[in-house]
Design an enzyme around this catalytic site. Structure first.
Site, PDB file in Angstrom:
ATOM      1  N   ARG A   1       0.903  -1.313  -0.095  1.00  0.00           N
ATOM      2  CA  ARG A   1      -0.114   0.132   0.181  1.00  0.00           C
ATOM      3  C   ARG A   1       0.994   1.077   0.203  1.00  0.00           C
ATOM      4  NH1 ARG A   1      -5.307  -1.761   0.291  1.00  0.00           N
ATOM      5  NH2 ARG A   1      -5.382  -3.828   1.565  1.00  0.00           N
ATOM      6  N   ASP A   2       0.392   2.058  -0.765  1.00  0.00           N
ATOM      7  CA  ASP A   2       1.220   3.377  -0.813  1.00  0.00           C
ATOM      8  C   ASP A   2       1.103   4.270   0.538  1.00  0.00           C
ATOM      9  OD1 ASP A   2       1.849   5.670  -3.370  1.00  0.00           O
ATOM     10  OD2 ASP A   2       1.358   6.619  -1.213  1.00  0.00           O
ATOM     11  N   ILE A   3       2.058   4.630   0.938  1.00  0.00           N
ATOM     12  CA  ILE A   3       2.297   5.511   2.228  1.00  0.00           C
ATOM     13  C   ILE A   3       1.329   6.956   2.426  1.00  0.00           C
ATOM     14  CG2 ILE A   3       4.082   7.056   1.711  1.00  0.00           C
ATOM     15  CD1 ILE A   3       5.492   5.887   4.270  1.00  0.00           C
TER      16      ILE A   3
ATOM     17  N   ASN B   1       4.510   6.317 -13.576  1.00  0.00           N
ATOM     18  CA  ASN B   1       5.297   7.720 -14.175  1.00  0.00           C
ATOM     19  C   ASN B   1       6.934   7.204 -14.606  1.00  0.00           C
ATOM     20  OD1 ASN B   1       3.133   9.453 -13.566  1.00  0.00           O
ATOM     21  ND2 ASN B   1       3.526   9.167 -11.272  1.00  0.00           N
TER      22      ASN B   1
ATOM     23  N   GLU C   1       8.626  10.167  -8.667  1.00  0.00           N
ATOM     24  CA  GLU C   1       9.347  10.412  -7.370  1.00  0.00           C
ATOM     25  C   GLU C   1      10.588   9.326  -7.113  1.00  0.00           C
ATOM     26  OE1 GLU C   1       6.729  11.034  -4.070  1.00  0.00           O
ATOM     27  OE2 GLU C   1       5.781  12.757  -5.187  1.00  0.00           O
ATOM     28  N   VAL C   2      10.111   8.078  -7.251  1.00  0.00           N
ATOM     29  CA  VAL C   2      10.966   7.100  -6.681  1.00  0.00           C
ATOM     30  C   VAL C   2      11.505   6.275  -7.921  1.00  0.00           C
ATOM     31  CG1 VAL C   2      11.121   4.906  -5.454  1.00  0.00           C
ATOM     32  CG2 VAL C   2       9.506   6.630  -4.610  1.00  0.00           C
TER      33      VAL C   2
ATOM     34  N   HIS D   1       7.301   1.412 -10.663  1.00  0.00           N
ATOM     35  CA  HIS D   1       6.222   0.929  -9.811  1.00  0.00           C
ATOM     36  C   HIS D   1       4.778   1.420 -10.600  1.00  0.00           C
ATOM     37  CE1 HIS D   1       7.608   4.907  -8.706  1.00  0.00           C
ATOM     38  NE2 HIS D   1       6.447   5.242  -8.424  1.00  0.00           N
TER      39      HIS D   1
ATOM     40  N   HIS E   1       0.961   2.378 -10.052  1.00  0.00           N
ATOM     41  CA  HIS E   1       0.086   2.665  -9.160  1.00  0.00           C
ATOM     42  C   HIS E   1      -1.386   1.888  -9.304  1.00  0.00           C
ATOM     43  CE1 HIS E   1       2.370   6.245  -7.401  1.00  0.00           C
ATOM     44  NE2 HIS E   1       2.657   5.927  -8.577  1.00  0.00           N
TER      45      HIS E   1
HETATM   46  P1  DGP Z   1       5.585   8.393  -8.138  1.00  0.00           P
HETATM   47  O1  DGP Z   1       5.428  10.054  -8.118  1.00  0.00           O
HETATM   48  O2  DGP Z   1       4.848   7.693  -9.235  1.00  0.00           O
HETATM   49  O3  DGP Z   1       7.217   8.063  -8.200  1.00  0.00           O
HETATM   50  O4  DGP Z   1       4.979   7.817  -6.824  1.00  0.00           O
HETATM   51  C1  DGP Z   1       5.714   7.426  -5.756  1.00  0.00           C
HETATM   52  C2  DGP Z   1       4.803   7.069  -4.569  1.00  0.00           C
HETATM   53  O5  DGP Z   1       5.684   6.177  -3.484  1.00  0.00           O
HETATM   54  C3  DGP Z   1       4.088   8.053  -3.867  1.00  0.00           C
HETATM   55  O6  DGP Z   1       2.852   7.606  -4.301  1.00  0.00           O
HETATM   56  C4  DGP Z   1       4.261   7.835  -2.474  1.00  0.00           C
HETATM   57  C5  DGP Z   1       4.867   6.482  -2.499  1.00  0.00           C
HETATM   58  N1  DGP Z   1       5.890   6.324  -1.512  1.00  0.00           N
HETATM   59  C6  DGP Z   1       7.293   6.985  -1.211  1.00  0.00           C
HETATM   60  N2  DGP Z   1       7.798   6.448  -0.180  1.00  0.00           N
HETATM   61  C7  DGP Z   1       7.304   5.258   0.227  1.00  0.00           C
HETATM   62  C8  DGP Z   1       7.493   4.416   1.324  1.00  0.00           C
HETATM   63  O7  DGP Z   1       8.474   4.502   2.235  1.00  0.00           O
HETATM   64  N3  DGP Z   1       6.409   3.697   1.551  1.00  0.00           N
HETATM   65  C9  DGP Z   1       5.353   3.599   0.834  1.00  0.00           C
HETATM   66  N4  DGP Z   1       4.654   2.390   1.076  1.00  0.00           N
HETATM   67  N5  DGP Z   1       4.929   4.389  -0.313  1.00  0.00           N
HETATM   68  C10 DGP Z   1       5.922   5.339  -0.322  1.00  0.00           C
END
Ligand code: DGP
Length: 122
Positions: free
Chosen positions: A34-36, A93, A101-102, A106, A108
């Protein structure tokens, strides 16, 4: 030229077990959690276990087994979360314009409410 993979990115740390996650699915090639910062009642991230920066990198370099496992996992996770009906959205993305961001691929999965238009005009 492709961006080099950063082994210190947050999802690499999750995959190594250095940071916890709320896991919903795992197999040999894929982890889903699950997204944080959820943007919908259901917001799950599906990631390959291999080191791929984004879909660009994955589509170019991943093996067929990894690609098949990833695509099947996205569908399976959405189905097992009960999103098949009434529906869900998937999004990935890549790069600066998308606000990735990461830097670990991934997808979503969003669901649990009507999701509105695909993109907001800015
Ligand atoms: P993007 O912008 O597509 O790179 O989305 C990165 C997503 O990752 C964003 O919706 C928040 C999520 N995220 C960032 N750090 C963490 C984390 O430590 N744990 C979890 N579960 N999600 C995270």
């Amino acid at each position: 030229m492709a961006t080099a993979y950063d082994r210190d990115n947050i999802f690499a740390k999750i995959l190594r077990g250095e940071i916890p996650c709320d896991r919903v699915y795992e197999d040999d090639h894929v982890l889903a959690f699950r997204d944080i910062n959820p943007q919908a009642p259901v917001h799950v991230l599906v990631i390959p276990k291999g080191e791929y920066v984004s879909m660009d990198d994955f589509a170019e370099s991943a093996g067929d087994a990894e690609i098949a496992a990833f695509v099947r996992a996205v569908g399976r996770v959405a189905r097992e979360l009960g999103l098949q009906d009434p529906g869900y959205r998937i999004l990935a993305n890549h790069g600066a314009d998308s606000h990735q961001e990461v830097p670990h691929l991934h997808v979503h999965i969003f669901g649990g409410r009507p999701l509105g238009p695909m993109l907001v005009r800015t």
